[in-house]
Each structure stands twice: as structure tokens, then as C-alpha cells.
Design a protein around this motif. Structure first.
Motif, PDB file in Angstrom:
ATOM      1  N   VAL A  28      -5.563   1.554 -20.256  1.00 23.88           N
ATOM      2  CA  VAL A  28      -5.505   0.455 -21.229  1.00 23.88           C
ATOM      3  C   VAL A  28      -4.431   0.788 -22.254  1.00 23.88           C
ATOM      4  O   VAL A  28      -4.466   1.846 -22.880  1.00 23.88           O
ATOM      5  N   VAL A  29      -3.482  -0.118 -22.425  1.00 25.57           N
ATOM      6  CA  VAL A  29      -2.379   0.078 -23.359  1.00 25.57           C
ATOM      7  C   VAL A  29      -2.392  -1.066 -24.365  1.00 25.57           C
ATOM      8  O   VAL A  29      -2.378  -2.241 -23.989  1.00 25.57           O
ATOM      9  N   SER A  30      -2.422  -0.732 -25.659  1.00 24.43           N
ATOM     10  CA  SER A  30      -2.458  -1.731 -26.724  1.00 24.43           C
ATOM     11  C   SER A  30      -1.088  -1.864 -27.368  1.00 24.43           C
ATOM     12  O   SER A  30      -0.442  -0.868 -27.699  1.00 24.43           O
ATOM     13  N   PHE A  31      -0.646  -3.119 -27.567  1.00 28.50           N
ATOM     14  CA  PHE A  31       0.622  -3.405 -28.220  1.00 28.50           C
ATOM     15  C   PHE A  31       0.349  -4.115 -29.543  1.00 28.50           C
ATOM     16  O   PHE A  31      -0.312  -5.151 -29.574  1.00 28.50           O
ATOM     17  N   ARG A  32       0.875  -3.575 -30.619  1.00 26.37           N
ATOM     18  CA  ARG A  32       0.612  -4.136 -31.943  1.00 26.37           C
ATOM     19  C   ARG A  32       1.584  -5.250 -32.319  1.00 26.37           C
ATOM     20  O   ARG A  32       1.241  -6.148 -33.083  1.00 26.37           O
ATOM     21  N   ASP A  33       2.794  -5.209 -31.788  1.00 29.76           N
ATOM     22  CA  ASP A  33       3.805  -6.193 -32.167  1.00 29.76           C
ATOM     23  C   ASP A  33       3.718  -7.436 -31.285  1.00 29.76           C
ATOM     24  O   ASP A  33       3.110  -7.429 -30.220  1.00 29.76           O
ATOM     25  N   HIS A  34       4.347  -8.513 -31.752  1.00 30.77           N
ATOM     26  CA  HIS A  34       4.398  -9.762 -30.993  1.00 30.77           C
ATOM     27  C   HIS A  34       5.812  -9.988 -30.498  1.00 30.77           C
ATOM     28  O   HIS A  34       6.776  -9.834 -31.256  1.00 30.77           O
ATOM     29  N   LEU A  35       5.952 -10.360 -29.233  1.00 34.63           N
ATOM     30  CA  LEU A  35       7.260 -10.638 -28.657  1.00 34.63           C
ATOM     31  C   LEU A  35       7.433 -12.144 -28.489  1.00 34.63           C
ATOM     32  O   LEU A  35       6.679 -12.789 -27.763  1.00 34.63           O
ATOM     33  N   HIS A  36       8.437 -12.698 -29.151  1.00 41.05           N
ATOM     34  CA  HIS A  36       8.743 -14.116 -28.987  1.00 41.05           C
ATOM     35  C   HIS A  36       9.641 -14.358 -27.778  1.00 41.05           C
ATOM     36  O   HIS A  36       9.551 -15.409 -27.140  1.00 41.05           O
ATOM     37  N   ASP A  37      10.496 -13.392 -27.474  1.00 39.97           N
ATOM     38  CA  ASP A  37      11.457 -13.562 -26.391  1.00 39.97           C
ATOM     39  C   ASP A  37      10.757 -13.442 -25.040  1.00 39.97           C
ATOM     40  O   ASP A  37      10.080 -12.438 -24.753  1.00 39.97           O
ATOM     41  N   GLU A  38      10.912 -14.460 -24.209  1.00 39.25           N
ATOM     42  CA  GLU A  38      10.204 -14.511 -22.929  1.00 39.25           C
ATOM     43  C   GLU A  38      10.645 -13.402 -21.988  1.00 39.25           C
ATOM     44  O   GLU A  38       9.815 -12.793 -21.290  1.00 39.25           O
ATOM     45  N   ASP A  39      11.924 -13.115 -21.933  1.00 42.61           N
ATOM     46  CA  ASP A  39      12.407 -12.051 -21.055  1.00 42.61           C
ATOM     47  C   ASP A  39      11.848 -10.702 -21.483  1.00 42.61           C
ATOM     48  O   ASP A  39      11.460  -9.874 -20.641  1.00 42.61           O
ATOM     49  N   ALA A  40      11.802 -10.469 -22.780  1.00 41.39           N
ATOM     50  CA  ALA A  40      11.250  -9.209 -23.284  1.00 41.39           C
ATOM     51  C   ALA A  40       9.762  -9.105 -22.961  1.00 41.39           C
ATOM     52  O   ALA A  40       9.251  -8.027 -22.625  1.00 41.39           O
ATOM     53  N   LEU A  41       9.058 -10.228 -23.068  1.00 35.05           N
ATOM     54  CA  LEU A  41       7.623 -10.243 -22.749  1.00 35.05           C
ATOM     55  C   LEU A  41       7.394  -9.896 -21.284  1.00 35.05           C
ATOM     56  O   LEU A  41       6.543  -9.058 -20.952  1.00 35.05           O
ATOM     57  N   VAL A  42       8.151 -10.530 -20.402  1.00 37.77           N
ATOM     58  CA  VAL A  42       8.010 -10.260 -18.967  1.00 37.77           C
ATOM     59  C   VAL A  42       8.338  -8.810 -18.660  1.00 37.77           C
ATOM     60  O   VAL A  42       7.639  -8.140 -17.889  1.00 37.77           O
ATOM     61  N   ALA A  43       9.395  -8.281 -19.266  1.00 40.71           N
ATOM     62  CA  ALA A  43       9.775  -6.887 -19.028  1.00 40.71           C
ATOM     63  C   ALA A  43       8.665  -5.941 -19.464  1.00 40.71           C
ATOM     64  O   ALA A  43       8.406  -4.922 -18.806  1.00 40.71           O
ATOM     65  N   ARG A  44       7.997  -6.269 -20.557  1.00 39.20           N
ATOM     66  CA  ARG A  44       6.895  -5.424 -21.037  1.00 39.20           C
ATOM     67  C   ARG A  44       5.702  -5.474 -20.095  1.00 39.20           C
ATOM     68  O   ARG A  44       5.026  -4.455 -19.883  1.00 39.20           O
ATOM     69  N   LEU A  45       5.430  -6.636 -19.518  1.00 34.43           N
ATOM     70  CA  LEU A  45       4.166  -6.845 -18.806  1.00 34.43           C
ATOM     71  C   LEU A  45       4.254  -6.702 -17.289  1.00 34.43           C
ATOM     72  O   LEU A  45       3.221  -6.703 -16.620  1.00 34.43           O
TER      73      LEU A  45
END
Length: 326
Positions: A28-45
Motif C-alpha cells: 500500500v502506497v499513500s500519495f499526499r499530493d494531488h496531480l492535475h496533469d493527466e499524463d503525470a497521473l497515469v505515469a504514477r498509477l
């Protein structure tokens, strides 16, 4: 299984439930920040099998889901998810979507916190005392004032009842509100225009839809009393934010109490920040320990059920508002 927890602003998700009950090998990995950029979100997930999201903070339309081929379990929280998760696409892609219960009374409490903060100048008097001063201005009482409630539903109805308990005259409007329903609550149904013109405080409690976007704009703000307050604990885009900034800067209304915004988190340079006739909170209407314990305890339960081959609290295409027992 790798599980991502999104938008854990306070870094509390892992302490709100017993995650140790999950099988060995689950990460389980928790992320505190919010990503608005869709490409960055996909890369993270893209390296996760399951994603836990907090309410509607992160949207999952088809185009995002299609870019996450490893994703098999989307763990939503709260009662409203269908507008921000493409449930049909998730079903087609073999992604199970589960949600949780939520206690709806807390936005009611925050609404009244903002109303009282504005009428009684609580933030400003607090700042005066902390700065070594004393009484800095005159507040206004609620008794005998008029409260305009836009939307007399799950949140709006108890807001109206509390207004009555304070001795306020309560009037209401929404597109679907009938005179009969309003009368049952002891509230007068009026037109939108009359509500804006008569109210000393206008509070919004309707869902965000294409029809309700910018429900309050330049023309509506112009109808309000020059000393009236506008309160929004529902969704930011219900108000034309640029028009509201202009009205506040021009002192065309008394002030605003806002818990929701067009872009969240609110950008550091946003013109609402620093206005002395705006009381701002960071979308905390539902953010209580009580709700978080429900969200994450039931999220863990949903993971366990999924791993056991018996998913629970599953959302399907067409589901709107879920009323899971807590």
C-alpha cells in the motif's frame, strides 16, 4: 497486489483503518499530493493493481482507465461517484469499482460554521485578539434575518431547519422543488430571483450538473443585497468564480463563505486568497475523523472481499447515489 491511495492530504489514510489484515505481499502506497496533469497521473498509477481515491478529488474517465491496463480494482469513497468515474468503461475493461458509506451531516455543520463566521466576524475578531487588539467591528445577528436555501435535499433540509432554530425566515428554491415539499419543511418556495433579492444569506446545496454549472453568475450576484453573504459547501463551479471575485472586490455583496473551488487545491496565487470579505476553508465539509474511519475501514473490507472473489459494495453502470449502511 500494489494499492495506491490518492490525495491523502493529511497523511492519515494508513492510520484510519487496520491495513495489516490484508494478506502478505499486498503493498500500500499513500500519495499526499494531488496531480492535475493527466499524463503525470497515469505515469504514477500505471504500476498499481488497485487505486483508492478520496471522494471526487481525482476523476477516472474512460481515457484514463484505458491507459491503466494493470488496474483491476478501483476503490471509491462516499456516496456520489458516477459523475467522476466512467462506470461503463470500467465494466468493459474488467475493472471492479467499489465504494463506501458516508455520513452526510458534516457539510451541514460546516455550512453553519461559515454562516456564523461571516455574520459574527469570527475569523477577523480572532485575528484581532491574536494580534494584541480587541473588538474590531460589529457583527450581525441571525434572528429575524432571511436565509435562502438553494436545494432542499439531504443537506439543504437540515440547513434550513437549523436556520429556523436560529429564528430566521427560511425561503428555498431549486428547479425540482415543489411548493408541497417546501411546505412540509415549513419553508416558503420562491423563485430564484426572489430568493436572491430577499436573502441575507444564500447557501447552495445542489449537485453539480451541466444545468447547475454557474448557477450563480454576474446577473445573480447583482440581484443580491449589498450586505448579503453567499455560502457554498457543495461544488465550486456552481458559482462563476471570476464573477464572484469581481463582486467581492467591488463590495457588491457582503461576503462569501467558500469550502469548494473550481480548481482544488486552490492555487497559491488565486485572487480569492487575501480578500477580507471571504472566509475560505479547504473543502473540508466531509473531512472528519468519523467519515475517514468509515471510508478506509470499508475500503480495507472491499479489498479483502475482492481478493476472496466476492466483491462487495460494487458500483455498476447506472448507479447514482449509493446508500450503503455504515
Amino acid at each position: 497486489m500494489r494499492i495506491a491511495i490518492l490525495d491523502d492530504y493529511q497523511s492519515v489514510a494508513l492510520s484510519m483503518a487496520d491495513w495489516s489484515v490484508l494478506p502478505a505481499g499486498v503493498e500500500v502506497v499513500s500519495f499526499r499530493d494531488h496531480l492535475h496533469d493527466e499524463d503525470a497521473l497515469v505515469a504514477r498509477l500505471e504500476g498499481f493493481d488497485a487505486i483508492s481515491r478520496m471522494r471526487e478529488r481525482t476523476e477516472f474517465p474512460r481515457r484514463v482507465l484505458e491507459r491503466l491496463p494493470r488496474l483491476k480494482l478501483l476503490l471509491a469513497t462516499g456516496r456520489r461517484n458516477s459523475d467522476t468515474i466512467d462506470l461503463a468503461a470500467a465494466t468493459e475493461l474488467g475493472i471492479t469499482v467499489c465504494s463506501t458509506a458516508s455520513i452526510p451531516c458534516f457539510p451541514v455543520e460546516l455550512t453553519w460554521g461559515l454562516v456564523l463566521a461571516l455574520f459574527r466576524r469570527i475569523p477577523f475578531e480572532h485575528a484581532a485578539v491574536q494580534g494584541g487588539g480587541w473588538q474590531s467591528g460589529l457583527g450581525r445577528g441571525l434572528n429575524g434575518r432571511t436565509l435562502g436555501v438553494v436545494g432542499l435535499g439531504t443537506i439543504g433540509l437540515p440547513v434550513a431547519r437549523i436556520g429556523q432554530a436560529f429564528g430566521m425566515e427560511v425561503i428555498a428554491w431549486s428547479r425540482n422543488l415543489t411548493a408541497e415539499r417546501a411546505a412540509e419543511a415549513g419553508v416558503a418556495r420562491v423563485s430564484k430571483e426572489e430568493l436572491l433579492e430577499r436573502s441575507d444569506a444564500v447557501t447552495l446545496h445542489v449537485p453539480l450538473t451541466p444545468e447547475s454549472t454557474h448557477l450563480i453568475g454576474e446577473a445573480e450576484l447583482a440581484r443580491m443585497k449589498s450586505d448579503a453573504y453567499l455560502i457554498n459547501t457543495s461544488r465550486g463551479p456552481l458559482i462563476d468564480e471570476a464573477a464572484l471575485v469581481r463582486a467581492l472586490k467591488g463590495r457588491r455583496i457582503g461576503g462569501a463563505g467558500l469550502d469548494v473551488f473550481d480548481v482544488e487545491p486552490l492555487p497559491a496565487e488565486h485572487p480569492l486568497r487575501g480578500l477580507d470579505n471571504a472566509v475560505l476553508t479547504p473543502h473540508i465539509g466531509y473531512v472528519t475523523e468519523d467519515n475517514y474511519r468509515i471510508y478506509f475501514t470499508q475500503t480495507v473490507e472491499n479489498i479483502q472481499a475482492y481478493l476472496a472473489g466476492k466483491p462487495m459494495r460494487v458500483l455498476m453502470p447506472g448507479d447514482k447515489v449509493l446508500n450503503f449502511a455504515h
